[in-house]
Design an enzyme around this catalytic site. Structure first.
Site, short mmCIF file in Angstrom:
data_model
loop_
_atom_site.label_atom_id
_atom_site.label_comp_id
_atom_site.label_asym_id
_atom_site.label_seq_id
_atom_site.Cartn_x
_atom_site.Cartn_y
_atom_site.Cartn_z
N ASN A 79 -27.04 21.50 -9.58
CA ASN A 79 -26.68 22.50 -10.57
C ASN A 79 -27.03 22.04 -11.98
O ASN A 79 -26.84 20.88 -12.34
CB ASN A 79 -25.17 22.79 -10.50
CG ASN A 79 -24.77 23.32 -9.14
OD1 ASN A 79 -25.52 24.05 -8.49
ND2 ASN A 79 -23.58 22.94 -8.68
N GLU A 130 -25.78 24.52 -18.65
CA GLU A 130 -24.75 25.55 -18.58
C GLU A 130 -23.60 25.26 -19.54
O GLU A 130 -23.04 26.18 -20.15
CB GLU A 130 -24.24 25.67 -17.15
CG GLU A 130 -25.28 26.26 -16.19
CD GLU A 130 -24.82 26.21 -14.74
OE1 GLU A 130 -23.61 26.05 -14.50
OE2 GLU A 130 -25.69 26.32 -13.85
N SER A 134 -22.45 20.14 -5.71
CA SER A 134 -21.37 20.99 -5.23
C SER A 134 -20.44 20.17 -4.34
O SER A 134 -20.88 19.29 -3.62
CB SER A 134 -21.95 22.17 -4.43
OG SER A 134 -20.95 22.81 -3.67
N LYS A 141 -9.49 21.70 -40.91
CA LYS A 141 -9.90 20.40 -40.40
C LYS A 141 -10.16 20.43 -38.90
O LYS A 141 -11.21 19.98 -38.42
CB LYS A 141 -8.84 19.36 -40.76
CG LYS A 141 -8.73 19.15 -42.25
CD LYS A 141 -7.41 18.54 -42.65
CE LYS A 141 -7.16 18.75 -44.13
NZ LYS A 141 -7.02 20.17 -44.49
N THR A 176 -41.28 39.51 -21.51
CA THR A 176 -40.41 40.40 -22.29
C THR A 176 -39.54 41.13 -21.28
O THR A 176 -39.98 41.42 -20.16
CB THR A 176 -41.21 41.43 -23.12
OG1 THR A 176 -41.94 42.28 -22.24
CG2 THR A 176 -42.17 40.74 -24.08
N HIS A 177 -38.30 41.37 -21.64
CA HIS A 177 -37.32 42.00 -20.73
C HIS A 177 -37.19 41.18 -19.44
O HIS A 177 -36.82 41.72 -18.39
CB HIS A 177 -37.72 43.44 -20.39
CG HIS A 177 -37.96 44.30 -21.58
ND1 HIS A 177 -36.94 44.93 -22.26
CD2 HIS A 177 -39.11 44.61 -22.23
CE1 HIS A 177 -37.45 45.62 -23.27
NE2 HIS A 177 -38.75 45.44 -23.28
N LYS A 204 -26.92 21.38 -3.14
CA LYS A 204 -26.96 21.94 -4.48
C LYS A 204 -27.27 20.90 -5.55
O LYS A 204 -26.81 19.77 -5.51
CB LYS A 204 -25.60 22.59 -4.81
CG LYS A 204 -25.28 23.83 -4.01
CD LYS A 204 -26.26 24.96 -4.27
CE LYS A 204 -26.19 25.48 -5.67
NZ LYS A 204 -24.87 26.06 -6.01
#
Length: 444
Positions: free
Chosen positions: A289, A294, A281, A329, A159-160, A287
């Protein structure tokens, strides 16, 4: 005849043709090619009704039916290009029918307006595509259930975004299963609500021709017809209802996407997304990702925008039809395409997700996730809950200062906070045992 050489369906009372800018501004065929099949489907039902009611001879009906099916086949094969010079899909179909059949082609539109025609087309399209989304939701529900059953491992519940109590990965995923079940129900409810045929409502006041609206409704698979013609041509709330259900569905997908993004970071390390749904990346070679997730999170706002835009279009329109409604439409189609892509992407990401139970177990051991159970234990020993809450808070502070966990404290250490604590506290606050207590068994 328009400047581009294409006949208009409405040009008889005009002395001058449209300016090029107006023609471009008014044209929506280039964005609605996908309405061609529903338009022909509706026209085929209309022709059958015209024959049944004596508005066409059997021979004329057969000619029109053959012509419409021929146009449909040629569009599908590519032999008949979807020429954007036409004002709309109705003009495209009718003009090509007249080119092929001559005078009899001009009889197609008897007892029909573009107003009831276009709403029939959209109803057919929205019904079909909404049913398709329901199928995708059902497939995703099965994937969620399967992935959940395969991973009954303990993990922190939050929570939080702070570690709170111990749950299982299975239980966490099944929360989304519950959300998606309600999404499916909302879409199915929308399908039931929209199941009325607009065909035969005319421009706004029906027609003086002897027609059979129930006949075309049955032909097209509708449960009934509109009681009010003006309602039939100006109703777009069925699209709004589906877009609203799409928006809630996308919100659920976005929340799950956010969690998958977080869980996939090195800070969490709970899951690994399949390489096929991630990207890298251009400058940082290391990286990986979570771009699939996302993008779902980002596209959620797009569907919200489609809903809000259509609500805004409709909010001040007097009855019955207004050209503003042409905007429905593009907005519905955009929302639909976004939902179809997002649902498919999320289903594949979840299906191929790798779960790391050892990382989740380590996170559980560091979060005082059994603190509530310590309070429950004290309550069972006769300590009032509010006192128990304060006692456990002091125990947590003691552990933080010594960088240890509650279950690692000795009995003598625990007793200094409350003499009611006995040796039986250890099995009571063991994380595996916690999940087997009472109603918590539902998490397993």
């Amino acid at each position: 005849m328009a400047a581009n050489g294409i006949h208009k369906l409405w040009g008889g009372r005009f002395r001058a043709g449209e300016e090029d800018l107006m023609e471009q501004f008014n044209n929506n065929f280039k964005d609605t090619h996908w309405l061609c099949d529903p338009d022909i489907e509706g026209s085929l039902a209309h022709v059958a009704m015209q024959v049944e009611c004596g508005l066409l001879t059997e021979g004329e009906g057969a000619q029109l039916t053959e012509g419409l099916l021929g146009i449909q086949a040629d569009v599908h094969s590519g032999a008949l290009p979807l020429d954007d010079r036409y004002e709309d899909v109705h003009t495209f179909v009718e003009a090509n029918l007249i080119d092929r059949l001559g005078e009899v082609g001009k009889k197609l539109h008897t007892a029909r307006s573009r107003n009831d025609q276009v709403n029939t087309d959209m109803k057919l399209y929205v019904k079909r595509e909404t049913a398709h989304v329901v199928e995708l939701v059902e497939a995703f529900l099965q994937t969620l259930r399967k992935k959940a059953d395969e991973n009954p491992y303990i993990m922190p519940g939050y929570t939080h975004l702070q570690r709170a109590q111990v749950v299982t990965f299975k239980y966490h995923l099944m929360a989304y299963h519950g959300m998606l079940q309600r999404d499916r129900h909302r879409l199915q409810s929308a399908l039931e609500n929209m199941d009325l045929s607009p065909l035969g409502c005319g421009a706004l006041a029906g027609t003086t021709h002897p027609i059979d609206r129930a006949f075309t409704a049955e032909k097209l698979g509708f449960a009934g017809v509109y009681d009010n013609f003006m309602d039939g041509v100006s109703d777009r709330d069925y699209q709004l209802e589906v877009l609203a259900a799409f928006s809630i569905l996308m919100m659920h997908l976005s929340r799950l996407a956010e969690e998958m993004i977080l869980w996939g970071t090195q800070e969490f390390g709970f899951v690994t997304l399949d390489d096929r749904y991630t990207t890298g990346s251009s400058i940082m070679p290391q990286k990986k990702n979570s771009d699939g997730a996302e993008l779902i999170r980002g596209k959620t706002g797009r569907v919200y925008g489609d809903l809000l835009a259509l609500l805004t279009v409709m909010k001040g329109l007097p009855l019955a039809y207004n050209k503003d409604m042409q905007e429905d439409k593009d907005l519905f189609h955009d929302g639909l395409e976004t939902v179809l892509l997002s649902l498919t992407m999320m289903e594949r990401m979840v299906a191929t997700l790798t779960v790391h139970p050892e990382k989740m177990r380590r996170a559980v051991s560091k979060g005082f996730l059994n603190a509530t159970e310590v309070a429950d234990y004290l309550v069972a020993k006769g300590v009032p809950f509010r006192d128990a809450h304060g006692i456990v808070g002091q125990i947590v502070l003691y552990c933080e200062d010594r960088q240890t966990s509650i279950e690692e404290l000795t009995l003598s250490e625990l007793k200094q906070f409350c003499p009611a604590i006995e040796e039986d506290i250890y099995p009571y606050i063991d994380y595996e045992n916690i999940l087997h207590k009472g109603i918590k068994k539902e998490m397993l």
